[in-house]
Design a protein around this motif. Structure first.
Motif, PDB file in Angstrom:
ATOM      1  N   LEU A  88      10.158 -35.734   9.279  1.00 41.21           N
ATOM      2  CA  LEU A  88      11.593 -35.833   9.065  1.00 41.21           C
ATOM      3  C   LEU A  88      11.884 -36.721   7.859  1.00 41.21           C
ATOM      4  N   GLN A  89      12.758 -36.252   6.968  1.00 40.38           N
ATOM      5  CA  GLN A  89      13.069 -36.963   5.740  1.00 40.38           C
ATOM      6  C   GLN A  89      14.538 -37.352   5.686  1.00 40.38           C
ATOM      7  N   ARG A  90      14.827 -38.561   5.224  1.00 39.10           N
ATOM      8  CA  ARG A  90      16.183 -38.895   4.812  1.00 39.10           C
ATOM      9  C   ARG A  90      16.238 -38.666   3.305  1.00 39.10           C
ATOM     10  N   TYR A  91      17.075 -37.731   2.898  1.00 39.91           N
ATOM     11  CA  TYR A  91      17.150 -37.343   1.492  1.00 39.91           C
ATOM     12  C   TYR A  91      18.633 -37.176   1.177  1.00 39.91           C
ATOM     13  N   GLU A 104      24.709 -39.106   3.034  1.00 38.32           N
ATOM     14  CA  GLU A 104      23.471 -39.377   3.772  1.00 38.32           C
ATOM     15  C   GLU A 104      23.094 -38.134   4.569  1.00 38.32           C
ATOM     16  N   ARG A 105      21.888 -37.593   4.299  1.00 38.33           N
ATOM     17  CA  ARG A 105      21.459 -36.346   4.951  1.00 38.33           C
ATOM     18  C   ARG A 105      20.033 -36.517   5.482  1.00 38.33           C
ATOM     19  N   TYR A 106      19.732 -35.772   6.541  1.00 38.31           N
ATOM     20  CA  TYR A 106      18.388 -35.780   7.135  1.00 38.31           C
ATOM     21  C   TYR A 106      17.870 -34.343   7.180  1.00 38.31           C
ATOM     22  N   TRP A 107      16.612 -34.165   6.760  1.00 38.87           N
ATOM     23  CA  TRP A 107      16.057 -32.819   6.582  1.00 38.87           C
ATOM     24  C   TRP A 107      14.692 -32.698   7.248  1.00 38.87           C
ATOM     25  N   SER A 108      14.388 -31.486   7.704  1.00 43.55           N
ATOM     26  CA  SER A 108      13.061 -31.152   8.227  1.00 43.55           C
ATOM     27  C   SER A 108      12.502 -30.008   7.385  1.00 43.55           C
ATOM     28  N   PRO A 109      11.680 -30.303   6.344  1.00 41.59           N
ATOM     29  CA  PRO A 109      11.209 -29.273   5.414  1.00 41.59           C
ATOM     30  C   PRO A 109       9.839 -28.698   5.803  1.00 41.59           C
ATOM     31  N   VAL A 110       9.630 -27.447   5.435  1.00 47.11           N
ATOM     32  CA  VAL A 110       8.324 -26.788   5.534  1.00 47.11           C
ATOM     33  C   VAL A 110       8.079 -26.084   4.199  1.00 47.11           C
ATOM     34  N   ASN A 111       6.922 -26.305   3.616  1.00 46.24           N
ATOM     35  CA  ASN A 111       6.573 -25.697   2.326  1.00 46.24           C
ATOM     36  C   ASN A 111       5.375 -24.771   2.498  1.00 46.24           C
ATOM     37  N   VAL A 128      14.152 -25.435   4.573  1.00 45.19           N
ATOM     38  CA  VAL A 128      14.665 -26.703   5.089  1.00 45.19           C
ATOM     39  C   VAL A 128      15.613 -26.451   6.256  1.00 45.19           C
ATOM     40  N   GLU A 129      15.563 -27.358   7.211  1.00 49.37           N
ATOM     41  CA  GLU A 129      16.528 -27.381   8.305  1.00 49.37           C
ATOM     42  C   GLU A 129      17.210 -28.742   8.270  1.00 49.37           C
ATOM     43  N   GLU A 130      18.530 -28.725   8.232  1.00 48.53           N
ATOM     44  CA  GLU A 130      19.256 -29.996   8.234  1.00 48.53           C
ATOM     45  C   GLU A 130      19.489 -30.444   9.667  1.00 48.53           C
ATOM     46  N   SER A 149      18.474 -44.715  14.453  1.00 42.68           N
ATOM     47  CA  SER A 149      17.500 -45.726  14.048  1.00 42.68           C
ATOM     48  C   SER A 149      16.102 -45.361  14.508  1.00 42.68           C
ATOM     49  N   ASP A 150      15.999 -44.862  15.750  1.00 40.10           N
ATOM     50  CA  ASP A 150      14.682 -44.510  16.291  1.00 40.10           C
ATOM     51  C   ASP A 150      14.061 -43.345  15.534  1.00 40.10           C
ATOM     52  N   LEU A 151      14.832 -42.287  15.272  1.00 45.14           N
ATOM     53  CA  LEU A 151      14.298 -41.143  14.555  1.00 45.14           C
ATOM     54  C   LEU A 151      13.904 -41.515  13.129  1.00 45.14           C
ATOM     55  N   TYR A 152      14.745 -42.305  12.489  1.00 45.38           N
ATOM     56  CA  TYR A 152      14.432 -42.699  11.117  1.00 45.38           C
ATOM     57  C   TYR A 152      13.177 -43.571  11.079  1.00 45.38           C
TER      58      TYR A 152
END
Length: 405
Positions: A88-91, A104-111, A128-130, A149-152
């Protein structure tokens, strides 16, 4: 409806997940409707532009790591041809309507790599899934803030673990390459005969150090060998060193290459990790102008005559080392050569590609030999690697020996 009637561009744009296609240089080629909607950009604002020119890190956040993490993932996929599901990314993303304002956005990417017909990476598929709304569910309350906070924190922990693993792999790769360099012999002069050797490591983090070569100038003949140990890293480098030394010693006393490979096969039974190693050995008799050879499951050496005829030495091929439960004699064959011919021994990294028949790689090798057959040994070795190496990162190491007979 059969496959030929499917409108794949329409399917791409109708996908519910946000998907973009990038070149290996990370330039946008296309993006589907879901990606455009999610990113708040038009197709014209994306296509033809560098990914991180469109979506840079938030300059107001000194701890931002989105660009670095995503670039590392995409470059790894391009080099290894393997998909990468990121943590999980904060991007944060700059508002398209309000320059300088960051959301402020949070993303779950797969490449994922998209391969060309020759097995090289043609494009990178970035999905990407937001999950911003999920993380912010209940924001304003203690529970929502605690969840965010926990996920980040978990995402940061995963990134730290990945970074430590990457550094550890890089250190092992460096040590293995130094070991490989120390164990592969320097090429000694072969009288008036030109020769060249090459070792090129794979682009992947640890897919190195299983291949070897050896050239021994003996009374009345020259012994040339290449081999390939299954596996990679420090363990493969150690096994490679033992087998190379054993075959080099056996070639000095054996009557022929088959007998030398029989000795190597018996020795390999006592070496953990040597199972299924492939090797090929050629004896060059300069006085009789003959090549005597034997192969333990290895790709066949190529003999290119001065008239452009290419012959693959495949008449004496047996299974790899340790493949048979009991010892049996190995075959060997002999062929003549003419002055000006070129002999090439190599490992499979030079000719094999995923989803491609080995014969295609051998045909490519033969064509390159014919085209450059008049070049000196050093130039020919460079041409073979340049023409035959994959354009986007070799995923297997390669050993190569070129001799002008």
């Amino acid at each position: 409806m059969n496959g030929s009637e499917i409108d794949y561009p329409a399917v791409f744009h109708a996908l519910p997940s946000a998907v973009a296609l990038l070149t290996t240089g990370l330039v946008y080629v296309d993006a589907n409707e879901a990606y455009l909607s999610l990113s708040g950009r038009t197709r014209e604002q994306l296509v033809g532009r560098y990914l991180f020119d469109v979506f840079p890190d938030n300059p107001g956040d000194p701890a931002a790591t989105g660009v670095r993490n995503l670039r590392t993932s995409l470059e790894r996929v391009a080099a290894t041809r393997e998909r990468d599901a990121m943590a999980l990314q904060r991007y944060d993303v700059e508002s398209p309507d309000r320059p300088g304002v960051w959301q402020e956005r949070y993303w779950s990417p797969v490449n994922v790599p998209v391969l060309a017909a020759d097995g090289s990476v043609a494009l990178l598929l970035h999905r990407v899934e937001e999950v911003t709304e999920l993380i912010r569910a209940g924001s304003g309350g203690d529970r929502g803030q605690a969840l965010e906070s926990d996920l980040y924190s978990r995402a940061r922990d995963l990134q730290d673990v990945n970074e430590r693993l990457r550094r550890a792999h890089a250190r092992e790769r460096e040590v293995a390459l130094h070991l490989q360099e120390a164990m592969l012999p320097a090429l000694r002069p072969l009288g008036h005969h030109e020769a060249a050797v090459r070792y090129r490591p794979a682009a992947g983090a640890l897919n190195v150090c299983g291949d070897w070569y050896d050239v021994a100038d003996l009374p009345g003949r020259t012994a040339v060998a290449v081999g390939d140990v299954v596996g990679h890293g420090l363990r493969a480098a150690g096994v490679m060193g033992q087998l190379r030394s054993a075959l080099s010693a056996a070639a000095r006393v054996a009557e022929g290459p088959a007998q030398a490979l029989e000795v190597l096969g018996l020795y390999a039974r006592s070496v953990t990790g040597a199972e299924s190693t492939t090797a090929v050995l050629v004896f060059i008799d300069w006085s009789s102008r003959t090549l005597t050879y034997s192969s333990a499951g290895h790709p066949p050496p190529a003999l290119c005559h001065s008239d452009g005829t290419v012959v693959f030495l495949d008449a004496a091929t047996d299974p790899p080392l340790g493949a048979r439960p009991e010892h049996t004699p190995r075959p060997q064959a002999q062929t003549a050569f003419r002055d000006g011919s070129v002999l090439v021994l190599y490992t499979d990294g030079l000719v094999e590609r995923r989803r491609e028949d080995i014969d295609t790689g051998l045909e490519r090798l033969a064509a390159t030999l014919v085209r450059h057959r008049s070049a000196d040994a050093e130039s020919l070795a460079d041409a073979l690697l340049t023409r035959l190496a994959q354009p986007v990162g070799m995923t297997d190491d390669t050993a190569l020996v070129v001799l002008r007979l």
